[in-house]
Design a protein around this motif. Structure first.
Motif, short mmCIF file in Angstrom:
data_model
loop_
_atom_site.label_atom_id
_atom_site.label_comp_id
_atom_site.label_asym_id
_atom_site.label_seq_id
_atom_site.Cartn_x
_atom_site.Cartn_y
_atom_site.Cartn_z
N MET A 92 0.81 -1.17 0.00
CA MET A 92 0.00 0.00 0.00
C MET A 92 0.86 1.26 0.00
N GLN A 93 1.95 1.21 0.76
CA GLN A 93 2.84 2.36 0.82
C GLN A 93 3.52 2.59 -0.53
N LYS A 94 3.85 1.48 -1.24
CA LYS A 94 4.46 1.62 -2.56
C LYS A 94 3.47 2.29 -3.53
N LEU A 95 2.22 1.86 -3.45
CA LEU A 95 1.20 2.43 -4.33
C LEU A 95 1.00 3.91 -4.02
N LEU A 96 0.98 4.26 -2.73
CA LEU A 96 0.83 5.65 -2.32
C LEU A 96 2.04 6.47 -2.77
N GLY A 97 3.21 5.92 -2.68
CA GLY A 97 4.45 6.59 -3.09
C GLY A 97 4.45 6.84 -4.60
N ILE A 98 4.01 5.83 -5.37
CA ILE A 98 3.96 5.99 -6.82
C ILE A 98 2.93 7.06 -7.19
N LEU A 99 1.79 7.06 -6.51
CA LEU A 99 0.73 8.04 -6.77
C LEU A 99 1.21 9.46 -6.46
N ILE A 100 1.95 9.63 -5.39
CA ILE A 100 2.48 10.94 -5.02
C ILE A 100 3.53 11.37 -6.05
N LEU A 101 4.38 10.41 -6.50
CA LEU A 101 5.40 10.71 -7.48
C LEU A 101 4.77 11.19 -8.80
N PHE A 102 3.71 10.48 -9.26
CA PHE A 102 3.02 10.91 -10.48
C PHE A 102 2.33 12.28 -10.32
N SER A 103 1.81 12.51 -9.13
CA SER A 103 1.17 13.82 -8.88
C SER A 103 2.18 14.94 -8.95
N ILE A 104 3.36 14.70 -8.38
CA ILE A 104 4.41 15.73 -8.39
C ILE A 104 4.91 15.96 -9.81
N LEU A 105 5.14 14.87 -10.54
CA LEU A 105 5.61 15.00 -11.92
C LEU A 105 4.56 15.69 -12.80
N GLY A 106 3.29 15.39 -12.56
CA GLY A 106 2.22 16.01 -13.33
C GLY A 106 2.12 17.50 -13.04
N ALA A 107 2.36 17.86 -11.81
CA ALA A 107 2.27 19.27 -11.42
C ALA A 107 3.49 20.06 -11.91
N CYS A 108 4.60 19.40 -12.13
CA CYS A 108 5.82 20.08 -12.53
C CYS A 108 6.00 20.18 -14.04
N LYS A 109 5.08 19.68 -14.79
CA LYS A 109 5.28 19.75 -16.24
C LYS A 109 5.27 21.21 -16.69
N LYS A 110 5.93 21.45 -17.79
CA LYS A 110 6.07 22.82 -18.29
C LYS A 110 4.71 23.36 -18.72
#
Length: 165
Positions: A1-19
Motif C-alpha cells: 500500500m505504501q508503494k502504491l501511495l508513493g507511486i501516486l504521489i510521485l506521479f502527482s508531483i511530476l504532473g504538477a511540474c510539467k512545463k
C-alpha cells in the motif's frame, strides 16, 4: 500500500511540474486600408451658380476641405481631413447663405452631409472600414452641388406660384 501511495504521489508531483506554456493573446493591429480609388468625382457647378458661390466664403472653404479629402491616401490623412470638414461645415451652417441658396433644400442636404461626416469620424475612431462612409460623405456633398445647380437652373418664379392674387 505504501508503494502504491508513493507511486501516486510521485506521479502527482511530476504532473504538477510539467512545463506550462504561457499563452499570450497576440493582438494584431490590423491597419484598415482606405480605398481612395472608389471615391466619386465632384459634380461640376454651372457658371451661374459658380458666380454666386464665388462670394460665399463658407462654401468655398468647405470645397477646399473636400479637395483635401480627395487627396487623402491613408487613415491618418483621412482623420485630419474629416476633422477639418466638420469645422468648415459648422461654420457654413452658422454663416450667412446667399439669398438664392438660403433654402430648406440646401440646408437639408447639408445636414445629411454633417451626419455622414460624423459617421466617417466614428468609423475612423473605432478602427472600422472607412471607404463606404467617405463615399457617402462625397455623395452628400455632390448632392449639395447638384441642388445648387437645380436652384439656379429653375425657371419657376415662386412668387408667381404662391401669390394667388
Amino acid at each position: 500500500m505504501q508503494k502504491l501511495l508513493g507511486i501516486l504521489i510521485l506521479f502527482s508531483i511530476l504532473g504538477a511540474c510539467k512545463k506550462v506554456e504561457k499563452t499570450t493573446a497576440k493582438v494584431e493591429k490590423q491597419e484598415l486600408e482606405f480605398n481612395y480609388r472608389k471615391m466619386p468625382d465632384k459634380i461640376e457647378i454651372n457658371s451661374d451658380a459658380a458666380a454666386i458661390i464665388d462670394e460665399w466664403n463658407q462654401f468655398k472653404d468647405l470645397n477646399a476641405s473636400i479637395d483635401v479629402l480627395y487627396k487623402a491616401t491613408n487613415n491618418e490623412d483621412l482623420a485630419l481631413a474629416i476633422d477639418d470638414l466638420i469645422e468648415k461645415e459648422k461654420k457654413m451652417a452658422d454663416g450667412k447663405y446667399p439669398e438664392l441658396f438660403d433654402t430648406f433644400q440646401v440646408k437639408s442636404r447639408q445636414r445629411v452631409l454633417r451626419t455622414f461626416l460624423y459617421k466617417a469620424k466614428a468609423n475612423i475612431m473605432e478602427n472600422q472600414p472607412t471607404t463606404e462612409s467617405i463615399v457617402d460623405v462625397l455623395e452628400a456633398y455632390n448632392n449639395i452641388r447638384r441642388q445648387l445647380n437645380v436652384i439656379v437652373n429653375s425657371q419657376l418664379d415662386k412668387k408667381l406660384i404662391l401669390d394667388e392674387g
